[in-house]
Design a protein around this motif. Structure first.
Motif, short mmCIF file in Angstrom:
data_model
loop_
_atom_site.label_atom_id
_atom_site.label_comp_id
_atom_site.label_asym_id
_atom_site.label_seq_id
_atom_site.Cartn_x
_atom_site.Cartn_y
_atom_site.Cartn_z
N MET A 1 4.69 -1.09 -3.50
CA MET A 1 4.84 -0.03 -4.49
C MET A 1 3.55 0.75 -4.60
O MET A 1 2.49 0.27 -4.26
CB MET A 1 5.21 -0.60 -5.87
CG MET A 1 6.67 -1.02 -6.02
SD MET A 1 7.11 -1.25 -7.75
CE MET A 1 8.85 -1.62 -7.59
N THR A 8 5.56 4.81 0.05
CA THR A 8 6.17 3.56 0.48
C THR A 8 5.06 2.75 1.10
O THR A 8 3.91 3.11 1.07
CB THR A 8 7.25 3.80 1.55
OG1 THR A 8 6.65 4.40 2.68
CG2 THR A 8 8.36 4.68 1.03
N THR A 9 5.41 1.65 1.73
CA THR A 9 4.44 0.90 2.51
C THR A 9 4.87 0.97 3.96
O THR A 9 6.00 0.63 4.27
CB THR A 9 4.39 -0.56 2.05
OG1 THR A 9 4.05 -0.61 0.67
CG2 THR A 9 3.36 -1.33 2.84
N LEU A 176 8.52 2.46 -5.38
CA LEU A 176 8.58 2.39 -3.93
C LEU A 176 9.77 3.21 -3.46
O LEU A 176 10.74 3.40 -4.19
CB LEU A 176 8.68 0.94 -3.44
CG LEU A 176 9.92 0.10 -3.79
CD1 LEU A 176 11.07 0.38 -2.80
CD2 LEU A 176 9.58 -1.38 -3.76
N PRO A 198 4.52 -5.11 -0.23
CA PRO A 198 5.95 -5.34 -0.49
C PRO A 198 6.25 -6.71 -1.07
O PRO A 198 7.15 -6.84 -1.92
CB PRO A 198 6.59 -5.17 0.89
CG PRO A 198 5.64 -4.31 1.64
CD PRO A 198 4.27 -4.67 1.16
N THR A 201 6.53 -7.16 -4.89
CA THR A 201 7.54 -6.42 -5.66
C THR A 201 8.05 -7.19 -6.87
O THR A 201 8.17 -6.61 -7.97
CB THR A 201 8.71 -6.01 -4.74
OG1 THR A 201 8.22 -5.14 -3.72
CG2 THR A 201 9.78 -5.28 -5.53
N SER A 215 14.56 5.52 -4.68
CA SER A 215 13.33 5.15 -5.40
C SER A 215 13.58 3.97 -6.33
O SER A 215 14.54 3.96 -7.11
CB SER A 215 12.80 6.33 -6.23
OG SER A 215 12.34 7.36 -5.39
N THR A 348 7.93 -2.85 6.24
CA THR A 348 8.05 -3.06 4.80
C THR A 348 8.11 -4.53 4.42
O THR A 348 7.98 -4.86 3.26
CB THR A 348 9.31 -2.37 4.27
OG1 THR A 348 10.45 -2.86 4.99
CG2 THR A 348 9.22 -0.87 4.44
#
Length: 460
Positions: A1, A8-9, A176, A198, A201, A215, A348
C-alpha cells in the motif's frame, strides 16, 4: 500500500536529476529499464533517465498559461491532523483555473474567487488524477513532452498519463491498486511517499469503502495512526521516500539555503533590528533566531548525509552554475502512468523466480525501510521537512512554503529535538557550530570569491 499518491507495489519513481540535454548518456536502455521495472520486488527510484524530457522544464506558472481559462476540479481537504483518513467522499470540491489556484496558494489575504471560502492556512487543494487527454484536449502537442518510451513502453507519452497538482499538505489516503504498476515522474516540488510491502496488507486494515474500481483503501491515517483502534499497524514495515525533481543536488541546495538563511538573518537583524519588514518578504512569518537557524543548518546537513548513505553516493559533486540549477516553483506537480501487467503476480506477492543480480546502484535507488515514525507536521502531512509542494520563489518544492513556518516547526525546542533524534541515527556526525560555519566562510578561497564578486558587481 502507499499513501500520498496513486500507487501499487512496486512503485517506480523517476527523478528529474541530470544536466542539460545532450550532456549525459542514460544509464539504462529502454529494454533494460523495462526489464528492471517488470522484475522489481520493491519500490525504486530511477535517476538520470529524464534529463532530456521537455516536461522537466514545466512549472505551475507555465501550465497555467497553457491551460489559460480552463477550469479544473480541485479537491479541498483540511490541514488539521486527524487519526481518520480524509477520503475523497469527505472532501469538498472547487472548480477553478490553475491561475486562480496559484493566486490562492501564495496570496493568503485573497478572499475573492472560487477559493474564497477556504482559508489557506486551514485547507489544502489537490487537482488529482487529471487525464492529459481531457486536460490538454486542444493542445495535444504537449503529449510529446513526456516520454515513457525511455522506460521500455514504445509509443507511450503524455496521452497515457495523468497530472497531479497540489498545495502544501495535499495527499491521497493510503491504498493499493489491485493490478498493474505505476511510473511516477516528479515534475516540480517534493512528494513524500509512505509505502508498505504487500505482505503487510493485513496490518493496514484494508477496506473497500469508499468503493473505487481496483483500489483497496486502508482505514488508517498512516501519518497519524490510532494505535488503540488499529494495534496491528505497529507491525507494518514503512518505507519512506521523498521524490523531487533533483536528488543529491537538491539536498546540497538545502544546505546552501540554510547557510544563506543564517547569514541574511544575522547581518540584516544586526543592521536594523527594529524593522524586519524592510528586508523580510511578507510570506515569511518572522526572522528566525540564530539558534533556530543553526538547527535548520544541522537538519539540512543531516538530510544530505542520509541521502548519501541511501544512494551510496560518497563524494560531493562540484557546484553547478546558476544556469544549471533546476528551476523550482510553488507547487507539487507530477505526471503519472499506470502500466497494466499480465502474469506479474510475483510483483505483488514477492514470490516467483529467484532474483538475479541486484540492479541497484547510483542510477537505481531502492526505497529504504524507515523504522521511526515520520514527524507529524500540521499543514504539511506529506511534505519533506514541511517544504513540499511549491514555493513562491520556486524552491518548491524546496523552501519554506507560504504557509506559516510554525506549521513546519512549532518551536525551537521541536527543531532541536529533531536534530537530536537525527544524531542518534548518525552518531559519526557532530553538531555544526557557529565557529564551524565561520571557519568555512572566512576560508581564503571563499573570501577571495566574495571579493571578486563584489568588485565585478561594481565594474563599469
Amino acid at each position: 500500500m502507499a499513501a500520498g499518491s496513486e500507487a501499487t507495489t512496486p512503485v517506480i519513481l523517476a527523478a528529474g536529476a541530470g544536466g542539460e540535454e545532450g550532456e549525459h548518456v542514460k544509464p539504462f536502455t529502454p529494454e533494460k529499464a523495462k526489464e528492471i521495472i517488470m522484475s522489481l520486488q520493491q519500490p525504486a527510484i530511477f535517476c538520470n533517465m529524464v534529463f532530456d524530457w521537455p516536461a522537466r522544464h514545466w512549472n505551475a506558472k507555465y501550465l497555467s498559461e497553457v491551460l489559460h481559462g480552463k477550469r479544473i476540479r480541485f479537491r479541498m481537504g483540511m490541514k488539521s491532523m486527524s487519526t481518520v483518513p480524509q477520503f475523497e467522499t469527505t472532501c469538498s470540491y472547487v472548480e477553478a483555473t490553475l491561475e486562480e489556484f496559484l493566486t490562492w496558494n501564495c496570496d493568503q489575504s485573497s478572499i475573492s474567487g472560487p477559493f474564497r471560502d477556504y482559508d489557506h492556512s486551514k485547507f489544502w487543494a489537490y487537482a488529482d488524477y487529471k487525464y492529459f487527454v481531457s486536460l490538454f484536449e486542444d493542445k495535444t502537442d504537449i503529449f510529446q513532452d513526456v516520454k515513457w518510451s525511455d522506460f521500455g513502453f514504445p509509443g507511450r507519452n503524455g496521452q497515457e498519463s495523468t497530472l497531479w497538482i497540489g498545495s502544501l499538505g495535499a495527499h491521497t489516503p493510503c491504498h493499493l491498486d489491485s493490478y498493474g504498476c505505476n511510473l511516477v515522474f516528479q515534475v516540480q516540488g517534493r512528494k513524500r511517499w509512505h509505502l508498505f510491502p504487500p505482505e503487510d496488507t493485513p496490518f493496514l486494515y484494508p477496506t473497500r469503502i469508499p468503493y473505487e474500481e481496483s483500489s483497496v483503501f486502508s482505514k488508517i491515517n498512516v501519518v497519524n495512526p490510532d494505535l488503540k483502534r488499529f494495534p496491528q499497524f505497529q507491525k507494518a514495515q514503512r518505507h519512506m521516500v521523498t521524490l523531487s525533481p533533483g536528488q543529491e543536488e537538491d539536498h546540497l541546495a538545502r544546505v546552501e539555503e540554510a547557510i544563506t538563511r543564517m547569514l541574511v538573518c544575522a547581518l540584516k537583524t544586526a543592521e536594523n533590528p527594529q524593522n524586519t519588514r524592510a528586508w523580510l518578504n511578507p510570506t515569511e512569518v518572522e526572522e528566525t533566531s540564530h539558534a533556530v537557524n543553526c538547527c535548520y543548518l544541522n537538519a539540512a546537513v543531516s538530510a544530505f548525509f542520509d541521502r548519501c548513505r541511501t544512494s551510496k553516493v560518497v563524494e560531493i559533486q562540484a557546484p553547478r552554475t546558476d544556469g544549471e540549477r533546476m528551476k523550482k516553483e510553488e507547487l507539487n506537480v507530477y505526471s503519472h502512468m499506470e502500466v497494466g501487467q499480465t502474469g506479474s503476480q510475483n510483483l505483488t506477492t514477492g514470490t516467483g523466480k529467484p532474483e538475479a543480480a541486484s540492479p541497484f546502484g547510483p542510477d537505481l535507488v531502492p526505497v529504504a525501510q524507515r523504522s521511526e515514525e515520520p514527524p507529524s507536521e500540521r499543514g504539511g502531512i506529506f511534505g519533506s521537512d514541511g517544504k513540499d509542494f511549491v514555493d513562491k520563489d520556486g524552491e518548491h518544492f524546496g523552501k519554506l512554503h507560504c504557509a506559516k513556518r510554525q506549521q513546519i516547526m512549532n518551536s525551537e525546542k521541536a527543531i532541536k529535538e529533531q536534530i537530536a533524534s537525527n544524531a542518534t541515527t548518525a552518531p559519526s556526525q557532530t553538531f555544526i557550530s557557529t565557529d564551524d560555519l565561520l571557519d568555512c566562510l572566512v576560508n581564503p578561497q571563499v573570501t577571495r570569491i566574495v571579493a571578486q564578486l563584489l568588485i565585478q558587481g561594481r565594474t563599469l
